[in-house]
Design a protein around this motif. Structure first.
Motif, PDB file in Angstrom:
ATOM      1  N   PHE A 141       0.839  -1.307  -0.056  1.00 31.52           N
ATOM      2  CA  PHE A 141       0.032  -0.120   0.074  1.00 31.52           C
ATOM      3  C   PHE A 141       0.847   1.287   0.013  1.00 31.52           C
ATOM      4  CE2 PHE A 141      -2.600  -3.535   2.191  1.00 31.52           C
ATOM      5  CZ  PHE A 141      -3.499  -3.468   1.432  1.00 31.52           C
ATOM      6  N   ASN A 169      -8.898   2.696   3.352  1.00 32.84           N
ATOM      7  CA  ASN A 169      -9.906   2.361   2.081  1.00 32.84           C
ATOM      8  C   ASN A 169     -10.233   0.886   1.743  1.00 32.84           C
ATOM      9  OD1 ASN A 169     -10.242   5.089   2.188  1.00 32.84           O
ATOM     10  ND2 ASN A 169      -9.067   5.540   0.460  1.00 32.84           N
ATOM     11  N   GLU A 170      -9.117   0.163   1.678  1.00 31.20           N
ATOM     12  CA  GLU A 170      -8.949  -1.082   1.489  1.00 31.20           C
ATOM     13  C   GLU A 170      -9.778  -1.909   2.528  1.00 31.20           C
ATOM     14  OE1 GLU A 170      -8.527  -2.937  -1.165  1.00 31.20           O
ATOM     15  OE2 GLU A 170      -8.464  -0.991  -2.206  1.00 31.20           O
ATOM     16  N   GLN A 174      -3.714   5.989   3.869  1.00 34.34           N
ATOM     17  CA  GLN A 174      -5.128   6.244   3.511  1.00 34.34           C
ATOM     18  C   GLN A 174      -5.513   5.175   2.818  1.00 34.34           C
ATOM     19  OE1 GLN A 174      -7.191   8.750   4.661  1.00 34.34           O
ATOM     20  NE2 GLN A 174      -8.935   8.002   3.323  1.00 34.34           N
ATOM     21  N   THR A 175      -4.905   4.896   1.812  1.00 37.91           N
ATOM     22  CA  THR A 175      -5.024   3.561   0.774  1.00 37.91           C
ATOM     23  C   THR A 175      -5.419   2.423   1.483  1.00 37.91           C
ATOM     24  OG1 THR A 175      -3.444   4.461  -0.818  1.00 37.91           O
ATOM     25  CG2 THR A 175      -4.329   2.369  -0.914  1.00 37.91           C
ATOM     26  N   ASN A 233       0.112   4.144   1.101  1.00 33.91           N
ATOM     27  CA  ASN A 233      -0.011   5.132   2.245  1.00 33.91           C
ATOM     28  C   ASN A 233      -0.870   4.570   3.021  1.00 33.91           C
ATOM     29  OD1 ASN A 233      -2.495   6.346   1.275  1.00 33.91           O
ATOM     30  ND2 ASN A 233      -1.105   7.667  -0.290  1.00 33.91           N
TER      31      ASN A 233
END
Length: 441
Positions: free
Chosen positions: A4, A12-13, A8-9, A6
């Protein structure tokens, strides 16, 4: 490389996976965001010095959901318990006031018990907090001896307190298995989500946080993986089989990488014991310090240091070329041999240190600051670092500095004081036990 880009990613995942596992209500996203906010507000974000930061918490949660998603061999987990594995993964290191990097499970339980927001989040998700606490206690590591016995005693109390498990041995055994699953996910996740570079960074952070000497990093990492693969083989195989192929490959590549490194270390150490290995400290000239190839060799070794020990990284090349910088290297075999380490430092005034440090000699131009010694993996513990430190001290003395300051492990500084070195603590740091000290030259 990490899977990932970052945090934030990754967040979201986790939300996407949670929804695919039937955890689509807003309370689960609220739970996730509350955890992230709390960790970051307590200085436990991705830049935290240790291993048990918010990134670790999110990785364990993500992999727990991956296991549920790919549950080809996990059909015995009840769908209504997906939320318990999710919450326990998210909260398992919930120790914002930690006194050491490795979370103390009792502190985690205490925090969960008294935090009003956690209680509200669990109520919204219709979860029994006692079950979450029991699952978290099962992640205690190593699961043996007094630690295991004490955790089991507490787990029994939570099982008797919960209407789901009270007087029901079958359900208690079921949740113990779920807790064991979480325990193995906890130890596999970070290594399944990136390559060997990420794994080594994790191992170095862990070593720094636990105040290990760098010479123990590879040895203890190998022991860690052998314990997981041999003594917890059944659950480890269960978890790995429930992960997608690329994540299984990441994990096994990491294990193989550490085993190979350990073999290299043993070879280096045997050569040292049989006196076939000569380590030569050398004062480097300003001319070679301008050489791009030389600079790159130093930078490669520098990058092997744990992130918290990399001082002023953005100006690394500039400081190496600065005439006020003292620099010596450790070479293999002779003064012209391969570089395997270096010692570097400069006037104290050139550094921005932690705000907690109040050094009475700052702005007096009488103190040299020695950055953490940098050595290639495999060469720690052979006294090369000590030789470079002594040579650096001699150079500083020749330049008429009155004091030298640096950082070192607390027990290392204490041993130097015991040996009657003119060393003193200036500022101690807990929980790292990586302290700022001064010696009179």
């Amino acid at each position: 490389m990490q899977l990932f880009a970052n945090q934030q990613t990754l967040r979201n995942e986790i939300i996407n996976l949670a929804v695919s596992c039937g955890l689509s209500e807003p309370c689960y996203t609220n739970m996730l965001d509350y955890t992230i906010k709390l960790f970051e507000s307590q200085g436990l974000g991705k830049d935290y010095y240790g291993y048990h930061n918010i990134s670790h918490e999110l990785e364990v949660t993500y992999v727990s959901l991956m296991v549920l998603k790919w549950k080809s061999i996990l059909n015995n987990i009840r769908r209504e318990d997906f939320k318990y594995l999710y919450a326990a993964a998210l909260f398992h290191d919930f120790d914002p006031q930690k006194s050491v990097d490795k979370p103390h499970e009792e502190n985690v339980i205490r925090f969960l018990t008294h935090d009003a927001s956690v209680k509200k989040l669990c109520q919204d998700a219709e979860m029994d907090l006692d079950i979450i606490k029991a699952l978290i206690l099962r992640t205690a590591y190593p699961w043996k001896g007094e630690l295991k016995e004490h955790a089991e005693e507490q787990i029994k109390l939570f099982f008797e307190s919960s209407p789901i498990t009270k007087g029901n041995k079958e359900m208690q055994d079921y949740y113990m298995q779920l807790g064991w699953l979480l325990s193995v996910v906890d130890r596999v996740s970070g290594y399944a989500l990136g390559d060997f570079t990420k794994a080594m960074d994790m191992a170095k952070k862990n070593a720094h946080a636990l105040a290990w000497h760098p010479s123990f990093i590879v040895k203890r990492s190998v022991a860690y993986f052998e314990d997981l693969l041999n003594n917890e083989a059944v659950m480890c195989e269960t978890v790995l089989k429930a992960l997608p192929k690329h994540m299984r490959k990441n994990f096994m590549d990491v294990v193989t990488g550490f085993l190979n490194l350990r073999q290299q270390e043993i070879k280096i150490q045997s050569e040292h014991i049989y006196e076939n290995l000569r380590l030569v400290p050398k004062i480097e000239s300003m001319k070679i310090r301008e050489d791009p190839e030389f600079l790159q060799m130093l930078l490669d070794i520098y990058n092997e240091l744990p992130t918290p020990l990399q001082f002023d990284k953005e100006h690394f090349e500039k400081t190496v070329k600065d005439q006020k910088t003292i620099l010596n290297t450790l070479r293999l075999g002779s003064v012209d041999g391969p570089i395997i380490g270096f010692a570097k430092g400069g006037p104290l005034e050139n550094y921005t240190l932690r705000p907690e440090i109040v050094d009475e000699n700052y702005n007096k131009n009488n103190t040299i600051f020695l950055e953490p010694i940098a050595l290639k993996m495999g060469y720690w513990g052979l006294h090369g670092g000590s030789e470079m430190r002594h040579l650096f001290t001699m150079q500083a003395h020749a330049m008429n500095y009155k004091y030298l300051t640096s950082f070192a492990l607390r027990d290392v500084i204490e041993k130097r004081i015991e040996k009657h070195e003119k060393a003193e603590f200036v500022t101690k740091f807990d929980p790292e036990r990586w302290d700022y000290y001064r010696i009179e030259l």
